[in-house]
Motif scaffolding. Structure first.
Motif, mmCIF file in Angstrom:
data_model
loop_
_atom_site.group_PDB
_atom_site.id
_atom_site.type_symbol
_atom_site.label_atom_id
_atom_site.label_comp_id
_atom_site.label_asym_id
_atom_site.label_seq_id
_atom_site.Cartn_x
_atom_site.Cartn_y
_atom_site.Cartn_z
ATOM 1 N N ILE A 191 0.833 -1.203 0.000
ATOM 2 C CA ILE A 191 0.000 0.000 0.000
ATOM 3 C C ILE A 191 0.868 1.254 0.000
ATOM 4 C CG2 ILE A 191 -1.595 1.364 1.413
ATOM 5 C CD1 ILE A 191 -2.815 -1.337 2.321
ATOM 6 N N TYR A 192 1.880 1.273 0.862
ATOM 7 C CA TYR A 192 2.724 2.468 0.970
ATOM 8 C C TYR A 192 3.725 2.573 -0.175
ATOM 9 C CZ TYR A 192 0.677 3.646 5.435
ATOM 10 O OH TYR A 192 -0.204 4.016 6.412
ATOM 11 N N ALA A 194 3.042 1.711 -3.211
ATOM 12 C CA ALA A 194 2.254 2.222 -4.332
ATOM 13 C C ALA A 194 2.158 3.741 -4.294
ATOM 14 C CB ALA A 194 0.860 1.607 -4.296
ATOM 15 N N LYS A 195 2.219 4.298 -3.099
ATOM 16 C CA LYS A 195 2.101 5.753 -2.952
ATOM 17 C C LYS A 195 3.453 6.455 -2.985
ATOM 18 C CE LYS A 195 -0.150 9.239 -0.067
ATOM 19 N NZ LYS A 195 -1.039 9.474 1.113
ATOM 20 N N TYR A 196 4.498 5.830 -2.388
ATOM 21 C CA TYR A 196 5.769 6.527 -2.202
ATOM 22 C C TYR A 196 6.946 5.861 -2.914
ATOM 23 C CZ TYR A 196 3.385 9.017 1.580
ATOM 24 O OH TYR A 196 2.520 9.789 2.317
ATOM 25 N N ILE A 200 9.673 5.293 1.325
ATOM 26 C CA ILE A 200 8.513 5.518 2.177
ATOM 27 C C ILE A 200 8.959 6.338 3.394
ATOM 28 C CG2 ILE A 200 6.772 4.376 3.618
ATOM 29 C CD1 ILE A 200 7.132 1.904 1.790
ATOM 30 N N TYR A 204 5.807 6.044 8.678
ATOM 31 C CA TYR A 204 4.810 5.018 8.391
ATOM 32 C C TYR A 204 5.271 3.613 8.794
ATOM 33 C CZ TYR A 204 2.481 8.704 5.778
ATOM 34 O OH TYR A 204 1.854 9.878 5.427
#
Length: 445
Positions: A191-192, A194-196, A200, A204
């Protein structure tokens, strides 16, 4: 071997503090009494105004030998431990090669016999395919079995439930577990990422290695121990929720399932990630201030039985990588006891309870023979504490091979003055006597 007479010490032992003298000779505590007369062969130490405690027993360290000695060695790790008042350690199996056969285990014992300044034992490592080797563990000469139920290195993740059940049924020694659910962590990581991407933000980390991941794994391990009647010790709790899995109303020697908390989970919180970054990236992750406070509460009410360090150094270069590449872990053995004494100064914990959880209980829990207490006939593993001698942690006074500490810049009010290992004065106010008389721990099982 030198005979020592420690006079006028404030002895902290078995939930009492009292003034007395201690005579050390031939590696053991010969007498604990008031007004012991000084003989010509006694090296006199006046400990007036100082606490004398048993040497701490750290049930979880990573000294990186063999195979990872650019980070730490048994020699450098044990020196730092002795300077921190830790006189005995139990080291973990995720070295290179991993300690998953009896032959490799004995090779590590041979290394420690040559280089360790602190008393030593090693945990044997479990895998999905070494049950026959686990059954060969000698309970009298080996600290225990370590299982990674998450966050393993190499092939040490034990994720076959049938294998895990068989190990719990047949292990001849206490089982210590690292509990984090791997599937939950993988889902959160994706999930993270995919965003960063790979970088990361470190804040987080406790969202990825979440409360859910910890509790799911810990609760399963506790349930399995109760089903199989295994003796289970759950390492490094990091959440308030997990603490409620453990009993507080029965004596330690009657507990089937016990638990541990590490100093970094009592000291730091997620509020420190912005300043400390990956220097405080551990597995399990440091979580909220509420978790931190509840862990201390559970330690004091006996849901948590043992204090430890999980000393796990990496180089600064390794720790400075992006989140997904930076390894988890940090050096702690030199500063764990001084950090705990800060809690004592703040009125958060009694010194008697520090000794109970860091000295007595590890000895009781692992059945360590004749250590962990100040008793006549016991090994003279002793530490003198000066609680009125402030100092500040800097690179100049670090002993870790990795050369850094998450405590750099922190001022402590207490110092370790002297550390005795088997009756020899090994550490004396930032100076070492180059005497290797450490012993392999024996277990009364």
């Amino acid at each position: 071997m030198m005979a020592y007479l420690i006079k006028n010490a404030q002895i902290v032992n078995e939930q009492n503090i009292f003034t007395a003298d201690v005579l050390i000779d031939n590696g053991s505590i010969q007498r604990v009494d008031s007004n012991i007369n000084v003989e010509k062969n006694h090296q006199l130490i006046d400990a007036k105004g100082q606490f004398l405690i048993p040497g701490a027993i750290d049930d979880q360290v990573h000294f990186r030998e063999p195979g990872l000695t650019h980070k730490e060695t048994i020699k450098t790790g044990s020196l730092a431990a002795v300077a921190g008042g830790i006189t005995s350690f139990m080291e973990m199996p995720n070295t290179n090669p991993q300690t998953v056969t009896q032959e490799l285990l004995e090779e590590k014992f041979a290394m420690a016999a040559k280089s360790s300044y602190a008393n030593y034992s090693f945990k044997f490592g479990g895998t999905n395919n070494n049950l026959d080797e686990i059954k060969k563990i000698n309970p009298k000469t080996t600290a225990g079995l370590k299982l990674f139920l998450g966050s393993s290195t190499g092939n040490m993740l034990v994720d076959d439930w049938q294998v895990l059940e068989d190990i719990f049924k047949h292990s001849p020694v206490i089982i210590s577990t690292h509990c984090e659910d791997e599937d939950t962590i993988k889902r959160n990581t994706e999930i993270y990422k995919a965003k960063y991407g790979e970088d990361i933000p470190i804040k987080y980390h406790p969202k990825i290695r979440s409360e859910e991941a910890c509790y799911l794994s810990s609760s399963r391990a506790v349930e399995l121990a109760k089903q199989t009647d295994a003796r289970l010790h759950v390492f490094h709790l990091s959440t308030a929720k997990e603490t409620h899995l453990f009993d507080s109303d029965i004596p330690l020697d009657q507990k089937q399932v016990t638990s541990e908390v590490c100093i970094h989970h009592l000291w730091f919180s997620d509020e420190d990630y912005d300043e400390k970054g990956t220097h405080i990236k551990w597995n399990p992750a440091i979580k909220t201030a509420q978790d931190r406070d509840e862990l201390l509460k559970a330690l004091l009410d006996n849901r948590i039985d043992v204090l430890a360090t999980d000393h796990a150094p990496h180089t600064l270069e390794e720790k400075s990588q992006v989140y997904t590449q930076a390894p988890s872990g940090g050096p702690l053995v030199q500063h764990a006891l001084p950090a705990l004494l800060e809690f004592y100064h703040q009125g958060k914990i009694r010194i008697e309870d520090i000794v109970q959880k860091f000295c007595h209980n590890p000895a009781l829990l692992f059945d360590v023979d004749k250590r962990g207490f100040i008793r006549e006939g016991y090994k003279a593993d002793l530490v003198l504490l000066n609680t009125k001698k402030p100092w500040t942690i800097s690179k100049d006074n670090l002993l870790y091979k990795c050369g850094w500490s998450p405590f750099e810049g922190t001022s402590f009010q207490s110092q370790i003055e002297k550390t005795f290992v088997n009756g020899e004065l090994i550490y004396d106010n930032f100076k070492f006597n180059d005497i290797k008389n450490a012993e392999r721990l024996e277990f009364d099982r």
